[in-house]
Design a protein around this motif. Structure first.
Motif, PDB file in Angstrom:
ATOM      1  N   HIS A  49       0.827  -1.189   0.000  1.00 56.43           N
ATOM      2  CA  HIS A  49       0.000   0.000   0.000  1.00 56.43           C
ATOM      3  C   HIS A  49       0.872   1.253   0.000  1.00 56.43           C
ATOM      4  O   HIS A  49       1.822   1.368   0.781  1.00 56.43           O
ATOM      5  N   THR A 116      -1.834   5.306   4.693  1.00 54.94           N
ATOM      6  CA  THR A 116      -2.430   4.792   3.467  1.00 54.94           C
ATOM      7  C   THR A 116      -3.839   5.371   3.330  1.00 54.94           C
ATOM      8  O   THR A 116      -4.386   5.951   4.282  1.00 54.94           O
ATOM      9  N   GLN A 165      -4.383   2.176  -9.156  1.00 53.68           N
ATOM     10  CA  GLN A 165      -3.799   2.203  -7.819  1.00 53.68           C
ATOM     11  C   GLN A 165      -2.359   1.731  -7.852  1.00 53.68           C
ATOM     12  O   GLN A 165      -1.529   2.190  -7.055  1.00 53.68           O
TER      13      GLN A 165
END
Length: 261
Positions: A49, A116, A165
């Protein structure tokens, strides 16, 4: 006598040109990607992440069971504005300041950096519930200005935005049109700044052993620098490239033949 001299000069020039041309060549081992792919064994893909950094622009959306109750906690958007562009979304987003904070309506400043997206979502939910603002709120955080920069020996160097992402090094090089024939594939530099720390990593694209490392997937604001290979460096040390040298040698040889007739 003059004819023999011109023939000797012609041989010398030809030998020099051939030597330069051969020294400027590159082998398959220098230009092929993932050369040991046949020996690569299947492995589980690990995702790390990414953490929020200063200068990031975030989209923060707060919802509740009663939509009207969540309105004060979201930025007011003019009804005349149609949000159909990423640039408009960036203008409506929350900029993380150099100290790592964002300012939300009602809730005020919240530390976003080094967290995150999920951690920031959970923090905002806790603030809303503990402060008695909303019951069971739903918070969504997304990075709006994710970008990477590719420089050096690629066809289209520049800075590229992405909405995924996660993005890999090969994908980033694909955005830049792939390496040129003069790009050094066994030593690509990855410059990364995360949580106020800067690192420089050397990547060997001719092998596969680095694909399981964290560097295989880029983080927002990463910079890839493709260095020139030895052929490019050698030709740069001469007039510019082999074709230019051949042209100059041909003109020189023609001039010598005319003068020695």
């Amino acid at each position: 006598m003059q004819s023999q001299f011109s023939q000797q000069v012609a041989k010398i020039i030809t030998l020099v040109v051939i030597t330069i041309a051969l020294s400027s060549c590159v082998s398959n081992k220098e230009i092929l990607y993932f050369q040991d792919a046949d020996q690569y064994s299947q492995d589980n893909v690990q995702y790390q992440h990414n953490t929020i950094q200063p200068n990031d622009i975030l989209s923060v959306t707060i919802n509740a069971a009663i939509p009207e109750a969540a309105i004060p906690y979201n930025k007011t958007v003019s009804s005349a504005t149609t949000i159909n562009s990423i640039d408009i979304l960036k203008l409506q987003g929350y900029l993380v300041n150099p100290e790592g904070f964002i300012a939300l309506p009602v809730l005020g400043k919240i530390k976003a950096a080094q967290r995150t997206n999920t951690e920031l979502e959970n923090l905002i939910v806790a603030r809303l519930e503990e402060g008695g603002h909303l019951i069971n709120p739903i918070v969504s955080v997304r990075l709006l200005n994710a970008k990477i920069t590719v420089l050096g020996e690629v066809k289209q160097p520049g800075t590229f935005n992405f909405t995924e992402q996660y993005i890999s090094v090969p994908q980033a090089l694909g955005y830049a049109g792939d390496l040129t024939i003069n790009g050094r594939r066994d030593d690509v530099l990855l410059i990364r700044e995360v949580d106020a720390k800067r690192t420089i990593t050397h990547l060997n694209l001719t092998a596969t052993n680095w694909m399981d490392n964290p560097e295989y997937r880029l983080k927002p604001n990463d910079v890839l620098v493709v260095q020139p290979n030895r052929a490019k460096v050698k030709t740069a040390g001469y007039v510019g490239n082999v074709s230019t040298i051949v042209a100059i040698a041909s003109v020189t040889l023609s001039a010598i033949i005319l003068l020695t007739r």
